[in-house]
Scaffold this motif. Structure first.
Motif, mmCIF file in Angstrom:
data_model
loop_
_atom_site.group_PDB
_atom_site.id
_atom_site.type_symbol
_atom_site.label_atom_id
_atom_site.label_comp_id
_atom_site.label_asym_id
_atom_site.label_seq_id
_atom_site.Cartn_x
_atom_site.Cartn_y
_atom_site.Cartn_z
ATOM 1 N N GLU A 40 -0.580 -22.427 14.722
ATOM 2 C CA GLU A 40 -0.835 -21.064 14.254
ATOM 3 C C GLU A 40 -2.059 -20.989 13.348
ATOM 4 O O GLU A 40 -2.942 -20.133 13.536
ATOM 5 C CB GLU A 40 0.387 -20.534 13.515
ATOM 6 N N LYS A 41 -2.156 -21.876 12.356
ATOM 7 C CA LYS A 41 -3.259 -21.802 11.399
ATOM 8 C C LYS A 41 -4.604 -22.010 12.084
ATOM 9 O O LYS A 41 -5.568 -21.278 11.830
ATOM 10 C CB LYS A 41 -3.062 -22.840 10.298
ATOM 11 N N ILE A 43 -5.356 -21.641 15.299
ATOM 12 C CA ILE A 43 -5.641 -20.533 16.207
ATOM 13 C C ILE A 43 -6.161 -19.328 15.430
ATOM 14 O O ILE A 43 -7.128 -18.674 15.835
ATOM 15 C CB ILE A 43 -4.377 -20.168 17.010
ATOM 16 N N ARG A 44 -5.537 -19.038 14.306
ATOM 17 C CA ARG A 44 -6.009 -17.918 13.477
ATOM 18 C C ARG A 44 -7.455 -18.139 13.025
ATOM 19 O O ARG A 44 -8.263 -17.212 13.022
ATOM 20 C CB ARG A 44 -5.100 -17.746 12.260
ATOM 21 N N ARG A 45 -7.775 -19.365 12.620
ATOM 22 C CA ARG A 45 -9.126 -19.641 12.151
ATOM 23 C C ARG A 45 -10.144 -19.531 13.283
ATOM 24 O O ARG A 45 -11.256 -19.053 13.075
ATOM 25 C CB ARG A 45 -9.171 -21.030 11.518
ATOM 26 N N ILE A 47 -9.889 -17.597 15.972
ATOM 27 C CA ILE A 47 -10.048 -16.170 16.258
ATOM 28 C C ILE A 47 -10.885 -15.504 15.175
ATOM 29 O O ILE A 47 -11.785 -14.703 15.446
ATOM 30 C CB ILE A 47 -8.673 -15.490 16.382
ATOM 31 N N GLY A 48 -10.606 -15.850 13.916
ATOM 32 C CA GLY A 48 -11.361 -15.281 12.806
ATOM 33 C C GLY A 48 -12.837 -15.635 12.846
ATOM 34 O O GLY A 48 -13.674 -14.881 12.346
ATOM 35 N N TRP A 62 7.642 -18.508 18.773
ATOM 36 C CA TRP A 62 6.347 -18.399 18.109
ATOM 37 C C TRP A 62 5.589 -17.141 18.503
ATOM 38 O O TRP A 62 4.445 -16.949 18.075
ATOM 39 C CB TRP A 62 5.504 -19.642 18.398
ATOM 40 N N LEU A 66 2.453 -15.025 15.689
ATOM 41 C CA LEU A 66 1.072 -14.895 16.139
ATOM 42 C C LEU A 66 0.718 -13.486 16.624
ATOM 43 O O LEU A 66 -0.434 -13.211 16.950
ATOM 44 C CB LEU A 66 0.804 -15.885 17.284
ATOM 45 N N ASP A 68 0.149 -10.631 15.361
ATOM 46 C CA ASP A 68 -0.839 -9.781 14.699
ATOM 47 C C ASP A 68 -2.274 -10.155 15.032
ATOM 48 O O ASP A 68 -3.196 -9.353 14.795
ATOM 49 C CB ASP A 68 -0.641 -9.815 13.187
ATOM 50 N N VAL A 69 -2.518 -11.359 15.566
ATOM 51 C CA VAL A 69 -3.896 -11.765 15.861
ATOM 52 C C VAL A 69 -4.191 -11.875 17.363
ATOM 53 O O VAL A 69 -5.350 -11.996 17.752
ATOM 54 C CB VAL A 69 -4.238 -13.123 15.196
ATOM 55 N N LEU A 70 -3.161 -11.815 18.200
ATOM 56 C CA LEU A 70 -3.380 -12.037 19.629
ATOM 57 C C LEU A 70 -3.818 -10.778 20.374
ATOM 58 O O LEU A 70 -4.432 -10.879 21.442
ATOM 59 C CB LEU A 70 -2.114 -12.611 20.267
#
Length: 275
Positions: A40-41, A43-45, A47-48, A62, A66, A68-70
């Motif tokens: 998760e961490k 993948i978020r980074r 995407i960011g 899961w 996730l 909110d970012v997908l």
């Protein structure tokens, strides 16, 4: 968009299959322009940092963390057993994401962005080491990293995982000319420092850095090539314990050396700005 997948051989999962075959992964990632982010961490980074999502592979539990970012990305939902079978091990961080690569900037573009502190990696071929060095560099305030032509890929899955996504937070570029590369740095105003275990070199915490400095780190085991050692403006070392030296422990592994050297370089930089 969520799609339930019950067959591990489903062609929709082609980005994720055969993960244990290193050479195949290298070939596929170069050909398709993709890389894999795990957890998760990370993948978020990714995407960011602006990397587009091709798809996500995960299990039902899961989906919510996730969500909110997908956005409207394609998400393949599989059982825990299929996930472990595809990955070759239990994926404890919940998900894998197939991400599209972004074009690497030219070295000149990176230099034009005004960095003051750079790492330059010569022929580090171990992906874990590269990932760990990126993590240390990002944590200790290095502005960018330049890779020699043969240096390992920071976006290879193992490097991304070990870096905890730090490969997305620090800009990097790859040299196209190893022989003349340091001359290009010098022409951009950088003082080049070659890290060596030779204790006759200048201690890293007392070197005069100047406004722009590039720290050179060499390959695992062999260290920097004689060419880069000779081309550098100055050789620097991490002072070792005399007792350790007497016992035959005369150097650190490249990851530990990079972290200590980056910290020393940042302290020296801060001291120079205050004087």
């Amino acid at each position: 968009m969520h799609e339930l997948v019950t067959d591990p051989d489903d062609p929709r999962l082609s980005d994720y299959t055969r993960l244990r075959d290193v050479e195949l992964r290298k070939s596929l990632e170069a050909e398709r322009g993709l890389f894999l982010a795990e957890g998760e961490k990370v993948i978020r980074r990714a995407i960011g940092a602006g990397y587009p999502i091709r798809s996500v592979l995960t299990t039902r539990r899961w989906l919510s963390p996730l969500a909110d970012v997908l956005g409207d990305a394609t998400v393949y939902v599989v059982s825990d057993e299929i996930m472990s079978g595809i990955a070759g091990f239990q994926v404890h961080r919940g998900a894998l994401a197939s991400m599209e690569r972004l074009p690497l900037p030219a070295v000149e573009t990176l230099l034009d962005d005004g960095p003051r502190r750079l790492l330059v990696l010569e022929d580090l071929v171990d992906h874990s080491n590269v990932g760990a060095i990126f993590r240390s560099a990002a944590a200790l305030g290095v502005d960018g990293i330049i890779l020699s032509p043969r240096c390992a890929d920071p976006l290879y899955r193992r490097a991304v995982k070990v870096s905890m996504g730090a490969v997305f937070s620090i800009p990097y570029a790859r040299m196209d000319d190893w022989f003349e590369g340091l001359g290009r740095l010098r022409g951009a105003g950088f003082r080049t420092l070659a890290l060596t275990p030779d204790q006759r070199a200048t201690p890293i915490d007392s070197v005069k850095t100047g406004d722009r400095v590039a720290l050179l780190l060499g390959a695992e085991g062999d260290g920097l090539s004689s060419h880069w050692l000779e081309e550098a403006d100055e050789t620097v070392c991490i002072p070792m314990s005399a007792e350790a030296m007497a016992a035959g422990v005369d150097s650190l592994n490249v990851v530990a050396a990079a972290a200590i050297a980056c910290h020393g370089l940042m302290l020296t930089s801060e001291s120079c700005r205050q004087t």
